[in-house]
Design a protein around this motif. Structure first.
Motif, short mmCIF file in Angstrom:
data_model
loop_
_atom_site.label_atom_id
_atom_site.label_comp_id
_atom_site.label_asym_id
_atom_site.label_seq_id
_atom_site.Cartn_x
_atom_site.Cartn_y
_atom_site.Cartn_z
N GLU A 137 0.83 -1.22 0.00
CA GLU A 137 0.00 0.00 0.00
C GLU A 137 0.86 1.26 0.00
O GLU A 137 0.43 2.30 -0.50
CB GLU A 137 -0.92 0.02 1.23
N THR A 138 2.04 1.17 0.55
CA THR A 138 2.94 2.31 0.58
C THR A 138 3.74 2.40 -0.71
O THR A 138 3.78 3.45 -1.35
CB THR A 138 3.92 2.19 1.78
N GLN A 142 3.23 1.17 -3.67
CA GLN A 142 2.45 1.38 -4.89
C GLN A 142 2.01 2.83 -5.07
O GLN A 142 1.67 3.24 -6.18
CB GLN A 142 1.22 0.47 -4.90
N ASN A 143 2.02 3.60 -3.98
CA ASN A 143 1.56 4.99 -4.06
C ASN A 143 2.71 6.00 -4.09
O ASN A 143 2.47 7.20 -3.93
CB ASN A 143 0.62 5.28 -2.90
N LEU A 149 2.61 9.29 4.08
CA LEU A 149 1.98 8.12 3.48
C LEU A 149 2.17 6.89 4.37
O LEU A 149 1.23 6.13 4.62
CB LEU A 149 2.57 7.88 2.09
#
Length: 134
Positions: A32-33, A35-36, A49
């Motif tokens: 989740e981290t 990929q963003n 983030l």
């Protein structure tokens, strides 16, 4: 800090000693981290983030024993978040359960372990079996 410690002591004086002590640390490699992030960014560039993902995962983790009763009915809980030297958020969680873990059978309902295969993971298998013989 002293007020939080006093609050925790008063909670546990009323409800008994905590049954569960859980630690939870952020992982900068969480999908989740990563990929963003923008192509040139690293997780160290985006502490906002990482903290947001940590808080979402912590809330999900806390819901399992406290809301959903995954380990039994929770009657009191305490969670403290601190930041490690490398900047990662880290939580210490104390939970008091209504029904105590009183027998091995009760514990076995929630805790499972598996000894790794000596064929697939020889090094790890040796470490585990060595620890079991101590």
């Amino acid at each position: 800090m002293r007020e939080r410690c006093a609050d925790a002591m008063s909670i546990f004086a009323k409800y008994d000693a905590p049954d569960l002590f859980i630690t939870f640390t952020a992982n900068p490699k969480w999908p989740e981290t990563t990929q963003n992030l923008r192509p040139s960014e690293h997780t160290t560039d985006r502490p906002d983030l990482l903290a947001r993902v940590f808080n979402l995962k912590l809330k999900s983790l806390m819901d399992d024993p406290t809301v959903h009763g995954a380990l039994g009915k929770s009657i009191a809980q305490m969670c403290t978040i601190e930041f490690q030297k490398r900047g990662l958020p880290h939580a210490h969680i104390l939970i008091v359960l209504r029904d105590k873990f009183s027998t091995f059978e009760h514990i076995d309902k929630f805790v499972r372990t598996e000894i790794l295969s000596s064929i697939e993971n020889l090094g790890q298998h040796e470490i585990v079996t060595k620890c079991l013989t101590l």
